[in-house]
Write a protein that holds these residues in place. Sequence first.
Motif: not given
Length: 425
Positions: A83-85, A88-89, A100, A102
């Motif tokens: 999640h570029e914005r 996080t990934a 997860d 972040s």
Amino acid sequence: GSFEVNLKKLLDENISPEGQELINVVGKWASQLGMRVFLVGGIVRDLLLGHKQKDLDIVVEGDALVLAQEVGKTLSAIKFIPHERFKTASIILKNGQKIDFSTSRVEFYQHPAALPEVEVSTIREDLYRRDFTINSMAIEITYGHIGELFDPFGGLLDLREGIIRVLHNLSFVEDPTRILRALRFLGRFNFKLEENTEKLLVDAIAGGFLNLVSSARILYELKLIFAEKDILKILKFLKHYGVFQEVFPKAFYEEDYLKRYFNYTVEYFRLLKEMKIPWLHGVMGVYAKNLEGIEEFIKKYPLTGEEEEVLRQGALGIKEALKLLSLSREVKGVEIFETLTKLPPEGYWALYLLLDRFRARERFKTYFEELRFIKPEITGEDLKALGLKPGPLYREILHKIKMLKIDGVLKNKDEEILYVKQNYF
Ligand code: CTP
């Protein structure tokens, strides 16, 4: 400053072998990439309390996307979801486990209760944006530093003393759902609110800040409350701080009833398995003393169609059952069956506690223990063997036989077959 505490042993003892393997891989990659990496939030608190650990929440001082990608490759993750914005990934491992990552960040609130703007920061700042000191500790897992506790705000001391304390005066204003979280933790851990925190909480409630939060987020918190062990205690806090009426519009708070309702027994846990949507059992309890109020709950929160249905059927089913089971005349098994079969299990306990007559309770018990399990012994196969053409008639016949069994008219398979022969040929 932080304490000189090393929790390596605690991690070794309380985290599964797979979890430890994961921690090692993450820690090594982080160190190789020149990043620092930490476990944060609830897991740190729960480890220190000696509770069973749950999901690993990982924060990276560096770039979570890069780290997650490398870790994913090493562990042959089946999925990498960036999640570029939000920087996080998540990765999903072969066994289905989701992890997860972040990037440590600060959040800026343009106005109270708004969605935050995100900016990369240090782990300290990441912890500072969190709700309470007990949830604002981190355990480093960078290789060579595994198990080092980072506790810049005194979380460990508050945890030892049983205190819920915010990190700064705007905490409840920035995120009013923390009002509900605070009361949930009070109930769960049997903690106390620190004095200034209590004042801030009371002010935030008086200022109407909960109303600024979307009903979806409040609902999310209510579900968490109904998943707790000691629900009554949390409801008492909601009442004490004047939040009960706000989150449960038109519900009557009757402590004696609620005490009996949420006093869970073995039987309750058995019943729980039959419920489609267990948290609605909690809602039924809260509204049992004013069933009309349930419509207000339905209006206020974004429920699914199925949730609405269970609540409406629950309220209606209880009202009808109360009437029938309390009659002074003889009531037949079939009548009991037909009325109670419409009541979802989420409403059983609410109904049972509302029955104040011995006879009515006995009637409910017959349904609960016997009637609802009665089934015809003959099946569609038997009907076919008798020479009846398959069709909607089958259902009608089987239903009719079920009712006659409930009434004790038909007692065994032979009688059922005889009945079919006499009435459908
Ligand atoms: N958090 C926060 N403010 C919120 C929600 C969460 O600061 N409104 C932070 C806390 O640091 C919390 C972490 O995010 O520990 C993870 O949140 P969550 O998983 O919701 O809670 P846990 O603390 O893990 O609690 P629980 O045991 O109820 O899951």
